[in-house]
Design a protein around this motif. Structure first.
Motif: not given
Lengths: 646, 158
Positions: A297, A300, A609, A611-613, A615-616, A619
């Motif tokens: 995590v 990234t 990426w 979608k992942y980013f 989300f992060m 967060w």
């Protein structure tokens, strides 16, 4: 052992603390006296730790030192003790070397700031508490040292109050760090209620007899998460980034190189010595899982950073994730890889933070998007940065490669021997993380040291020698520990690993001979595995040297002298020579300013990426309540799972 | 002269006068007997430092600033810390352990007496320093403002 040598652990801790007090007494008016006191205390502590190498690391003795002469009475440790085995001394050496380098670097680096007497007092207290933590043989003193460490680190984070976000970062660190300290205190209280002792050796002897006692299992969960907070593992990582970005670089070195190592030391002591439950599959999954998640995590997260030191902060947690991952494997190879990487991480991450500090000292900026082309103005710092970047990315022949190689090997072997797919996946994740680390350091070197020099940094000069010297110490250590892994293995790692394995000696030297056997503790299953890989680092260095020579020769042949240097489209030409008329047919119109910013270089990767980013992104809200909530939830979950499974 | 001292309630000032020596003496008692009776260096030090609060209640913030030197207290704190470590280190340099009872064991007077005294001194100076810092952030109250303006008027004709 020479009987006076027994006093060296306490004297080393007290040298730092007395240094802090004397600094605040004499340093208020006299800057020279203050610097002399600081230099004497950090050098003294380092010298005492070095003097202990011979008896503890080479001869394998254990210093069990009872304060006030209060030795155990009838098998109960009533006094306070310091217990220095090879593992403690290994971490003690890491701490004192980092403190020495950071202290020397501060003399020049901090010269723009005022009220430095407070800075040095807090700095020395931080150093003393960290040294006290790793040398302590007493659980409650570990907690006391954690508290001193956290509060001094918070104060030092907020030292440059003029920086935007300094107080905010310090507040987050304070609140979430206190969560970790409270967790440790709860764990200690539970252990004390069950075992009626606080001595590490006695706890190690008594805990296996507790069996499935729920209270000691809950204490395990609390202690694990408490030390995890101090190592900034996964749910606690955002506060490290906020704190690092605003702290002075010498303090960033301390937080990343020393404070996180205290968390690592605590976890190693906890799972290998106190509870000896690392061979339980669940504990192994727990520790390895936390390490692997933090590792991936945070690397990234580092891609998105626009601040030099924030980026380094995320890498720092990522590298600590590597250490925790292999520590959780429970094999001798894994532990020795973890210790090796912990040591290397302090060295190369310290070097990188110091180069970031050098850039900040000379340019006043840490913004990856506005910096650029500093290699022309600060060539020596650039060289040092490249050594650090190559080390952290795991390029041979630097030390990062040596330890990462061991890490892949340890994880893969564990997976193959156990037939367990999880550990093989961990090895793969470790490999991917290493590649991503290299990519993000390409980004940093491109946006800070190479590329085009912005107008406002035309007058930037190289940092003074007093700042380069500490960086060179670390750079030389990077190369030396990478070139001679066999020596590191023989003289540092094997003693430390066998000290962890030889639990009876640890217990008996504190509690008296035969105490461990009386409680059914025998040497645990860890055995020495002498594997350092089948590669020869010296040949890699020769290859690197040959390639560098080749590049240099080609570069020299291409430009025999300055007059005949071929300019295709360079800004060095004077206006008369230059005819822009044909440029558009040759190479297109030249942009006025063509710096590739920190955010642009890996846009494709970030896009795929997204979608992942995103989300992060949600967060990491930056709200201290959220971070506390993540921490509480993580502690509660680990507590629940531990109580159910163990 | 009278107008200068009129500013505080007479009851509060008398109580402060009465309790100030008591606080000091009782604090010292607690520090010196810390190793044999409840209390100790920390509690005794806080008691002594509370004398500053009494001075503040009786005579106001201006008098506190005039009577105590923050810098001196800060240095005292450091000296007490060094004193503590030196007492503990004597153990090592007499060939024994750190913080050992180097005074004859079993006597009524022990090393822990000296350590308690150092702690008491340290806490007294530290808490006093903190109190002065906290009091200095308070706004001067009405009486003090009047006094300051009155002093200014007195000074003007000269």
């Amino acid at each position: 052992m020479n009987s006076f040598l027994q006093n060296f652990p306490i004297l080393a801790i007290m040298t730092l603390f007395v240094g802090a007090f004397v600094t605040s007494l004499v340093g208020r008016r006299n800057a020279v006296a203050r610097n002399v006191v600081v230099a004497i205390s950090v050098t003294g502590a380092l010298a005492m730790m070095l003097a202990l190498i011979k008896p503890v690391l080479l001869d394998g003795q254990i210093v069990a030192y009872w304060l006030g002469g209060w030795t155990p009475v009838e098998g109960w440790a009533i006094g306070i003790s310091l217990e220095v085995d090879a593992l403690s001394l290994f971490f003690g050496l890491i701490v004192t070397v980092a403190v020495f380098v950071s202290g020397i670097y501060s003399f020049t680096y901090m010269n723009h700031d005022d009220s430095l007497v407070n800075y040095y007092t807090l700095f020395l207290m931080l150093s003393g508490s960290v040294l006290g933590l790793v040398l302590s043989g007493d659980l409650f003193n570990i907690f006391v040292m954690i508290e001193i460490m956290t509060f001094t680190a918070v104060a030092l984070t907020a030292f440059r109050t003029s920086y935007e976000g300094a107080l905010e970062g310090a507040l987050k660190y304070l609140v979430v760090g206190s969560l970790g300290s409270t967790s440790v205190l709860l764990g200690i209280a539970m252990i004390y209620s069950q075992l009626h002792t606080l001595n590490l050796a006695q706890i190690a002897a008594l805990i296996p007899g507790q069996g499935g006692n729920l209270v000691t299992i809950a204490a395990f969960a609390f202690l694990f998460m408490g030390f995890g907070t101090k190592a900034f593992l996964f749910p606690f990582h955002p506060l490290a980034a906020d704190a690092h970005a605003v702290a002075p670089a010498s303090i960033s070195l301390m937080i990343s190189g020393v404070l996180t190592k205290c968390g690592v030391y605590g976890i190693i002591r906890l799972v290998y010595v106190l509870y000896q439950n690392i061979n339980t599959p669940f504990v192994s999954y727990l520790v390895t899982g936390f390490g692997a998640v933090s590792m991936f995590v945070c690397v990234t997260m580092a891609f998105n950073q626009h601040n030099f030191k924030r980026l380094l902060a995320f890498h720092s947690i990522s590298q600590v994730g590597y250490v925790i991952t292999v520590v959780g494997l429970g094999s001798a190879l894994g532990l020795s890889a973890g210790l090796y990487h912990a040591m290397n991480h302090t060295i190369f991450k310290g070097l990188l933070f110091l180069t970031a500090g050098a850039v900040q000292h000379q340019t006043g900026s840490l913004d990856l998007d506005s910096l650029g082309g500093l290699s022309k103005k600060m060539p020596k710092t650039t060289l040092l940065f490249l050594i650090g970047a190559a080390s952290i990315s795991g390029l041979p022949p630097f030390n990062g490669f040596a330890s990462k190689w061991l890490i892949y090997q340890a994880a893969f072997l564990k997976g193959v021997y156990d037939g367990n797919f999880f550990y093989i996946m961990v090895a793969v994740v470790a490999l991917i993380t290493s590649v991503l680390t290299l990519a993000s350091f390409v980004k940093v070197s491109q946006s800070v040291f190479f590329g085009q020099l912005p107008e406002q940094y035309r007058e930037v000069r190289e940092v003074p020698l007093a700042m380069r010297l500490p960086m060179w110490v670390l750079a030389v250590l990077c190369v030396v520990t990478g070139l001679f892994p066999n020596f590191v293995q023989t003289y540092l790692l094997t003693p430390a690993v066998s000290a962890v394995a030889n639990l009876t000696a640890y217990i008996d030297s504190a509690m008296g001979a035969g105490y461990a056997a009386a409680h059914g503790i025998y040497v645990s299953g860890l055995t020495e595995v002498p594997i350092t890989g089948v590669w020869n680092p010296v040949s890699w260095l020769l290859l690197l040297f040959c390639v560098t020579c080749g590049v240099a020769i080609v570069a020299l042949l291409a430009s025999p002298n300055d007059n005949s240097k071929l300019h295709i489209s360079s800004k060095d030409e004077t206006a008369e020579e230059r005819d822009d008329k044909y440029e558009s047919f040759f190479s297109g119109e030249e942009a006025l300013y063509s710096q590739v910013g920190g955010s642009d270089l890996f846009w494709g990767f970030k896009h795929s990426w997204r979608k992942y980013f995103s989300f992060m992104h949600d967060w990491h809200s930056g709200i201290v309540n959220d971070y506390t909530l993540y921490g509480v939830v993580a502690i509660a979950l680990v507590l629940l799972v531990c109580v159910i499974v163990l | 002269m009278k107008s200068k001292f009129r500013k505080k309630n007479i009851i509060v000032r008398c109580a402060a006068d009465l309790f100030l020596p008591l606080a000091c003496v009782f604090g010292c008692y607690v520090v010196f007997h810390g190793n044999t009776s409840p209390g100790g260096g920390f509690q005794g030090g806080v008691l002594i430092a509370s004398a500053i609060l009494l001075v503040f209640l009786g005579y106001g913030g201006g008098r506190v600033k005039g009577s105590f030197s923050e810098r001196m207290l800060h240095s005292s704190e450091t000296v007490a810390e060094i004193m503590y470590v030196v007492i503990a280190l004597i153990g090592i340099f007499t060939g024994l352990n750190f913080a050992v009872n180097f005074v004859f064991a079993g006597h009524r007077f022990e090393t822990s007496n000296l350590m308690n005294d150092a702690v008491g001194y340290h806490v007294m100076a530290g808490i006093a320093c903190l109190l002065i810092l906290m009091l200095s952030t308070l706004e001067p109250d009405e009486d003090e403002k009047n006094q300051i303006s009155a002093e200014g008027k007195e000074a003007d004709p000269k």
